[in-house]
Scaffold this active site. Sequence first.
Site, mmCIF file in Angstrom:
data_model
loop_
_atom_site.group_PDB
_atom_site.id
_atom_site.type_symbol
_atom_site.label_atom_id
_atom_site.label_comp_id
_atom_site.label_asym_id
_atom_site.label_seq_id
_atom_site.Cartn_x
_atom_site.Cartn_y
_atom_site.Cartn_z
ATOM 1 N N LYS A 69 0.830 -1.205 0.000
ATOM 2 C CA LYS A 69 0.000 0.000 0.000
ATOM 3 C C LYS A 69 0.867 1.257 0.000
ATOM 4 C CE LYS A 69 -3.736 -0.069 2.489
ATOM 5 N NZ LYS A 69 -4.856 0.027 1.517
ATOM 6 N N ARG A 139 -3.840 2.742 8.417
ATOM 7 C CA ARG A 139 -4.075 1.449 7.770
ATOM 8 C C ARG A 139 -2.793 0.627 7.749
ATOM 9 N NH1 ARG A 139 -8.662 2.370 3.941
ATOM 10 N NH2 ARG A 139 -9.003 4.607 3.762
ATOM 11 N N GLY A 148 -8.227 -7.524 4.360
ATOM 12 C CA GLY A 148 -9.089 -7.715 5.511
ATOM 13 C C GLY A 148 -8.459 -8.391 6.704
ATOM 14 N N MET A 150 -5.751 -7.432 8.544
ATOM 15 C CA MET A 150 -5.230 -6.575 9.604
ATOM 16 C C MET A 150 -6.150 -5.375 9.789
ATOM 17 S SD MET A 150 -1.147 -6.900 8.926
ATOM 18 C CE MET A 150 -1.281 -6.660 7.164
ATOM 19 N N ARG A 395 -2.767 -1.519 -6.308
ATOM 20 C CA ARG A 395 -1.933 -2.700 -6.122
ATOM 21 C C ARG A 395 -2.323 -3.710 -7.188
ATOM 22 N NH1 ARG A 395 -4.798 -4.814 -0.494
ATOM 23 N NH2 ARG A 395 -6.850 -5.264 -1.370
ATOM 24 N N HIS A 511 -15.652 -9.051 1.561
ATOM 25 C CA HIS A 511 -14.615 -9.908 2.140
ATOM 26 C C HIS A 511 -14.744 -11.336 1.626
ATOM 27 C CE1 HIS A 511 -13.076 -12.678 5.287
ATOM 28 N NE2 HIS A 511 -12.063 -11.836 5.278
ATOM 29 N N ARG A 617 1.462 -48.069 -10.658
ATOM 30 C CA ARG A 617 1.553 -48.900 -9.462
ATOM 31 C C ARG A 617 0.715 -50.158 -9.688
ATOM 32 N NH1 ARG A 617 0.541 -43.143 -6.784
ATOM 33 N NH2 ARG A 617 -0.790 -43.200 -8.635
ATOM 34 N N ARG A 673 5.967 -50.068 -12.236
ATOM 35 C CA ARG A 673 6.631 -50.551 -11.016
ATOM 36 C C ARG A 673 6.097 -51.932 -10.654
ATOM 37 N NH1 ARG A 673 5.603 -47.200 -5.633
ATOM 38 N NH2 ARG A 673 3.638 -48.375 -5.683
ATOM 39 N N GLU A 801 14.568 -44.913 -3.254
ATOM 40 C CA GLU A 801 13.681 -44.460 -2.173
ATOM 41 C C GLU A 801 14.245 -44.786 -0.788
ATOM 42 O OE1 GLU A 801 9.903 -46.486 -2.825
ATOM 43 O OE2 GLU A 801 10.962 -47.995 -3.992
ATOM 44 N N SER A 820 14.295 -43.540 -10.803
ATOM 45 C CA SER A 820 13.150 -42.699 -10.478
ATOM 46 C C SER A 820 13.133 -42.542 -8.969
ATOM 47 C CB SER A 820 11.845 -43.325 -10.958
ATOM 48 O OG SER A 820 10.760 -42.465 -10.670
ATOM 49 N N GLY A 822 11.702 -42.113 -5.649
ATOM 50 C CA GLY A 822 10.412 -42.214 -4.959
ATOM 51 C C GLY A 822 10.466 -41.327 -3.728
ATOM 52 N N THR A 823 10.199 -40.045 -3.919
ATOM 53 C CA THR A 823 10.468 -39.076 -2.844
ATOM 54 C C THR A 823 9.514 -39.200 -1.671
ATOM 55 O OG1 THR A 823 9.264 -37.445 -4.185
ATOM 56 C CG2 THR A 823 11.681 -37.406 -4.272
ATOM 57 N N ASN A 824 8.365 -39.854 -1.852
ATOM 58 C CA ASN A 824 7.503 -40.084 -0.688
ATOM 59 C C ASN A 824 8.222 -40.991 0.321
ATOM 60 O OD1 ASN A 824 5.552 -38.619 -2.021
ATOM 61 N ND2 ASN A 824 4.437 -40.423 -2.738
ATOM 62 N N ASP A 825 8.685 -42.157 -0.140
ATOM 63 C CA ASP A 825 9.381 -43.082 0.761
ATOM 64 C C ASP A 825 10.770 -42.573 1.125
ATOM 65 O OD1 ASP A 825 7.506 -44.975 1.319
ATOM 66 O OD2 ASP A 825 8.070 -46.334 -0.297
ATOM 67 N N CYS A 887 8.933 -39.579 -8.942
ATOM 68 C CA CYS A 887 7.559 -40.023 -9.156
ATOM 69 C C CYS A 887 6.707 -39.909 -7.895
ATOM 70 C CB CYS A 887 7.526 -41.457 -9.674
ATOM 71 S SG CYS A 887 8.339 -42.648 -8.599
ATOM 72 N N TYR A 907 12.884 -35.577 -15.832
ATOM 73 C CA TYR A 907 11.434 -35.403 -15.808
ATOM 74 C C TYR A 907 10.923 -35.477 -14.376
ATOM 75 C CZ TYR A 907 10.995 -40.462 -15.061
ATOM 76 O OH TYR A 907 11.084 -41.722 -14.532
#
Length: 935
Positions: A69, A139, A148, A150, A395, A511, A617, A673, A801, A820, A822-825, A887, A907
């Site tokens: 602002k 303000r 809205g 603050m 803005r 709002h 899977r 897999r 993984e 590949s 396996g970033t979850n595990d 993946c 990828y």
Amino acid sequence: MAKRKTLSKKSAAARTSRPKVSKTAKAAGRPKTKAPASAAKAAARKWVYSFGDGRAEGKSDMRNLLGGKGAGLAEMANLGLPVPPGFTITTEVCTYYYAHDKQYPKDLEPQVEKALAAVGRIAGKVFGDKENPLLVSVRSGARASMPGMMDTVLNLGLNDETVEALAQKSGDRRFAYDSYRRFITMYSDVVLGVGHEHFEELLDHHKERQGYTLDTDLSADDWAALVTRYKKRVKDELGFDFPQDPHAQLWGAIGAVFSSWMNARADTYRKLHNIPESWGTAVNVQAMVFGNMGESSATGVAFTRNPSTGEKKLYGEFLINAQGEDVVAGIRTPQEISEAARAESGSDKPSMEKALPKAYAELTRIYNKLERHYRDMQDLEFTVEQGKLWMLQTRSGKRTAKASLRIAVELANEGLISKNEAVLRVDPLTLDQLLHPTIDPRAHRRVIATGLPASPGAAAGEIVFSPDEAAAVKGDGKKVILVRVETSPEDIHGMHAAEGILTTRGGMTSHAAVVARGMGKPCVSGAGSIRVDYAAGTMTAGGQTFKRGDFITIDGGTGQVLAGKVEMIEPQLSGEFATLIAWADKVRKLGVRANADTPNDAKAAMRFGAEGIGLCRTEHMFFEEDRIQAVREMILADDEKSRRAAIDKLLPMQRADFAGLFEIMDGRPVTIRLLDPPLHEFLPHTQEEIDEVAAAMGADAAKLANRARELHEFNPMLGFRGCRIAIAYPEIAEMQARAIFEAAVEAAKRTGKPVVPEVMVPLIATKAELDLVKARIDAMAKAVEKESGAKVKYQVGTMIELPRAALMAGEIAESAEFFSFGTNDLTQTTFGISRDDAATFLGIYTARGILPADPFVSIDQQGVGELVEIGVTRGRKVRPKLKVGICGEHGGDPASVAFCHEAKLDYVSCSPFRVPIARLAAAQAALGKSAASQA
């Protein structure tokens, strides 16, 4: 309409949520200050930046210091636009304030007093003067827009003496006392902790006694009488009089704005939008201009383009004889700005173009100038005081994903920005707004009410009437529609929990509308024919009463409210979406694949532009009712012969599955897999389930129960799963490999396109494991070649993984043709955190700054990320052309995609509906938007 709650005692909640004002500060009108350790260094620091009269000390690129602002006001002043004079107290003061026990720098006060005097000289008034008083607004203004969240105080400087001076100077006693009662209400609520509901109660009672309907029915004497009652209520609640010293009022308001940076609603908003607490807010003090000075005065909000659709035309609302909070609060129904918009809406109230033609012409000139200057759609606030237009804010406007795409593409086509800038302008995560169902045009619509189409999209859910209830019911796994008379910033947690928002009051810039658009949630506002009774837990619409828990559907594109759950359809992506994504695809380096296990998944992936399947899977194919029995027979088999007999039943099913995927993907790569989860997941566990399965299989129930107990593990995620199953039961891997290769041969014949499947072995920790399984896969390929007479091309790779696999990537790459991650595990095994149980404490970790984000949502770049980089480097050292991707669901997170670009992966693969997000994020990464900037 909902009845206001009558209050006879002070609201404890209101009191405890507001900053306390010391009696010393009220008496002296001076802030608490603390000399910094390095006084000389602090003395040289500039804390206050002035603007007005065609010039400013700040400019637009100082938003980190001045807030959005303040930077906008300074820039408009520098451009020579009509801006009321004022000054900005920097975000650095906010940081200092919280670092020094809510005390100010010692040299802040003289800088404020000097700037305040300069405002008075420009305005021709004096702050606190009994004859010609300067009134100001106070303000907030953080560097990121937080509509809205603050606090704001208007008409500051009024007291029992200056109100009479204002009445005399303006020649309008009613206007003066209307302004004074507004000030008492806002200041008491924001600074003193006496909630606005106290004053609404007094106003409602007065209107009932006098037979008034609207606030505009009240006379000067009415407002003066109410001012007396308002001040008495403050004294009754707090034990002291409403502050009369304008300087004490000013410092109280400044402190309240800084304190509101840490209030609950602002904290929630920051978390939802990843805004760091350390940024702080600026405070803007500005000379008041009045939109409530009669029929030639007005206040309004405008966007230079439609924030819902992106259409290039002035869009907004205004109110004659009103102040700013009247527009956004929904207390009165706003009027349209342009005559075209009035005709389109069917309103019988005059537009600004008709009622205030000179001010409208000036607004049109200014909005064109500002959009060309900023090269983006602008969100404007303005006031018309007795025919003269004043600009109070500019803005970059909040917009829906649909509008964001259209605006970016059209700005590029208009030559205001480049195509690459257009790609960078759209937040990838907002594309989620375009990837949700809308109401099927063939569906029966039982319309019970129509309001304003405040935020596009459609949603169905159970009715709830409070934000707390919305959050609680959402926590039970149910979908809800939050129904309110009007929303306020305190409702944000309930709005976040709801599928959509419905209000009976408020306009397109209320709002509810602004916040819903920012969240990407459907919203219908101003549905005035609906009656809400909070106490009874009912809403009445279309002659029907709906209670809490009943289902309704809202259409944020048309403004319709429908009874019951209505049929939805999947979104169709075209037009500006296709244009922008095409521009993105030209610059991105990362490939984008999809995680897909079924033909429907594969079709969705293709529709969203996936370049292949990065993870199929296979176990998901086993849970279908016609297959689970064969799987259970396989698990229960006592010997290899019996196991192979069961597996033979699965072979044609798997082959058909894979052939279907290959044909849909039409020659694109498909990574499959091998079976990964623990075998016990396929078995029943309760005695009733065991008896049912045993009867269906003709098996012994006791034997089935014993087998389930044998396979039970204390920590199955680290147990008998992945390649360990293929090593213990190689016939399972052989069946899957044969199914893959036979399907590839079959699909290639049907499509005429070569099929080169990528067979992925899960949970490898050692090269020896991979070699054992790979030998079985290779043997099956040769067998299929011999049987079919067709050449079988394929690749064998592995999921990385486990931390050990990342560290031993060089050795594993001797056998693996692709990795590949396996970033979850990999995240689970690196942190030692169970993804399924992490929700109980990860929120605490992120809230306390232990972790910057949930590592299962956005990749941990320092820990897990370093393991990925190690794996890539060591793998490619052995096999320079090693293909590498990820993946896990991180593949659809923009910050994680940017990290993958920086780590030189080939990828990413994610769920089909996040493919467009990954495509855009990959392009932005290629254009230099770093992982750190998106985290």
